[in-house]
Design a protein around this motif. Structure first.
Motif, PDB file in Angstrom:
ATOM      1  N   HIS A 149       0.932  -1.283   0.120  1.00 41.04           N
ATOM      2  CA  HIS A 149      -0.131  -0.053   0.138  1.00 41.04           C
ATOM      3  C   HIS A 149       0.876   1.348  -0.044  1.00 41.04           C
ATOM      4  CE1 HIS A 149      -3.635  -2.362   1.427  1.00 41.04           C
ATOM      5  NE2 HIS A 149      -2.600  -2.986   1.596  1.00 41.04           N
ATOM      6  N   GLN A 151       0.196   4.327  -0.056  1.00 43.81           N
ATOM      7  CA  GLN A 151      -0.161   5.463   0.424  1.00 43.81           C
ATOM      8  C   GLN A 151       0.052   5.482   1.816  1.00 43.81           C
ATOM      9  OE1 GLN A 151      -2.203   3.728  -1.635  1.00 43.81           O
ATOM     10  NE2 GLN A 151      -2.457   5.011  -3.422  1.00 43.81           N
ATOM     11  N   THR A 152       0.137   4.161   2.774  1.00 46.29           N
ATOM     12  CA  THR A 152       0.234   4.045   3.887  1.00 46.29           C
ATOM     13  C   THR A 152       1.760   3.418   4.403  1.00 46.29           C
ATOM     14  OG1 THR A 152      -0.948   1.926   4.155  1.00 46.29           O
ATOM     15  CG2 THR A 152      -2.250   3.945   4.166  1.00 46.29           C
ATOM     16  N   GLY A 153       2.404   2.772   3.310  1.00 44.32           N
ATOM     17  CA  GLY A 153       3.427   2.024   3.419  1.00 44.32           C
ATOM     18  C   GLY A 153       3.180   0.543   4.332  1.00 44.32           C
ATOM     19  N   THR A 154       2.209   0.234   4.212  1.00 43.78           N
ATOM     20  CA  THR A 154       1.621  -1.225   4.662  1.00 43.78           C
ATOM     21  C   THR A 154       2.196  -2.201   3.588  1.00 43.78           C
ATOM     22  OG1 THR A 154      -0.158  -0.388   5.874  1.00 43.78           O
ATOM     23  CG2 THR A 154      -0.002  -2.721   5.364  1.00 43.78           C
ATOM     24  N   ARG A 189      10.764   5.187   3.761  1.00 41.06           N
ATOM     25  CA  ARG A 189      10.229   6.360   3.589  1.00 41.06           C
ATOM     26  C   ARG A 189      11.115   7.460   3.077  1.00 41.06           C
ATOM     27  NH1 ARG A 189       5.275   8.843   3.297  1.00 41.06           N
ATOM     28  NH2 ARG A 189       5.288  11.169   3.307  1.00 41.06           N
ATOM     29  N   TYR A 198       6.442   6.305   0.350  1.00 43.89           N
ATOM     30  CA  TYR A 198       7.128   4.966   0.806  1.00 43.89           C
ATOM     31  C   TYR A 198       7.499   4.137  -0.575  1.00 43.89           C
ATOM     32  CZ  TYR A 198       4.679   5.704   5.049  1.00 43.89           C
ATOM     33  OH  TYR A 198       4.154   6.556   6.379  1.00 43.89           O
TER      34      TYR A 198
END
Length: 248
Positions: A149, A151-154, A189, A198
């Motif tokens: 992901h 956008q969130t770095g997940t 990041r 990310y």
């Protein structure tokens, strides 16, 4: 994230491995964000600079993986795919798609980069045209499925265990061991290609980061600056001792 539950079918699909004809119309789906090609290119770049890409491998992005299921041709295009060994093509031909078993080994890793409108990457639809999760797990049986992901770095890593994907846990550094590549995968990041966000990075078994070209240049520049600083300090010490550095 809890793994999707695949719905049971009354009968297993009949799967065959047939190379696509040259005139087969491949799906023409644009990438869903400008970051997806950059993520894929960065993953390949660091592998290439580390000398880890062989001619026999196939590493591609947004590239069609094919199978014939119940006499219907299925093509899914992961954002990044790694195949350890493929059959060479005749001179002058290009590879438009890839059918495992017919053209070489099956992929060992596929990655999907989630866009703002996620959903297909987790699709377990067991019927035509099949969900991506189902296609990778039940039809191609790819050992490692990575979902990222941006956008969130997940980062989610799933490994095929007894025919089902099981989510893996990262180590104390937040990295995942990918035995197929003998590397670790993790998230960083920062900025690359003038894009702040990310990114996915590789580490080797000794914990060394596989650098991008820009990072290698920056590292060499830092080393050169440090060498010049040390040389200047040494020259000044020699002068204080009454010795001209140029005479040495």
């Amino acid at each position: 994230m809890t793994r999707p539950q695949v719905q049971a079918r009354n009968t297993l699909p009949h799967i065959t491995w047939e190379k696509l004809p040259a005139d087969f119309p491949l799906p023409d789906e644009p990438v869903e964000s400008n970051i997806q090609p950059l993520l894929a290119a960065a993953l390949r770049e660091s592998l290439e600079l580390a000398g880890l890409i062989l001619k026999s491998m196939l590493i591609a992005s947004n590239f069609g993986l094919c199978a014939t299921v119940d006499d219907k041709t299925i093509v899914k295009s992961p954002d990044w795919v790694y195949v350890p060994s493929v059959h060479p093509l005749p001179q002058g031909q290009i590879r438009r798609s890839y059918t495992p078993h017919a053209e070489g080994e099956k992929p060992t890793i596929v990655m999907e980069f989630i866009s703002a409108t996620e959903g297909r990457e987790y699709s377990i639809n067991p019927h035509y045209p099949y969900g991506k999760w189902y296609f990778y797990e039940q039809i191609l049986r790819i050992p490692i499925y990575v979902i990222f992901h941006p956008q969130t770095g997940t980062l989610e890593v799933y490994c095929l265990v007894q025919g089902k994907y099981e989510q893996q846990s990262p180590d104390e550094k937040g990295q995942f061991s990918l035995e197929a590549l003998n590397l670790f995968l993790g998230v960083w990041r920062g900025k690359k290609a003038e894009v702040e966000g990310y990114w996915l990075l590789w580490w080797d078994k000794l914990g060394n980061l596989l650098l991008w070209g820009s990072k290698l240049i920056e590292q060499e520049r830092q080393r050169a600056n440090e060498f010049e600083q040390k040389a200047a300090i040494l020259a000044e010490k020699l002068r204080l001792m009454g010795t001209n550095p140029e005479d040495i």
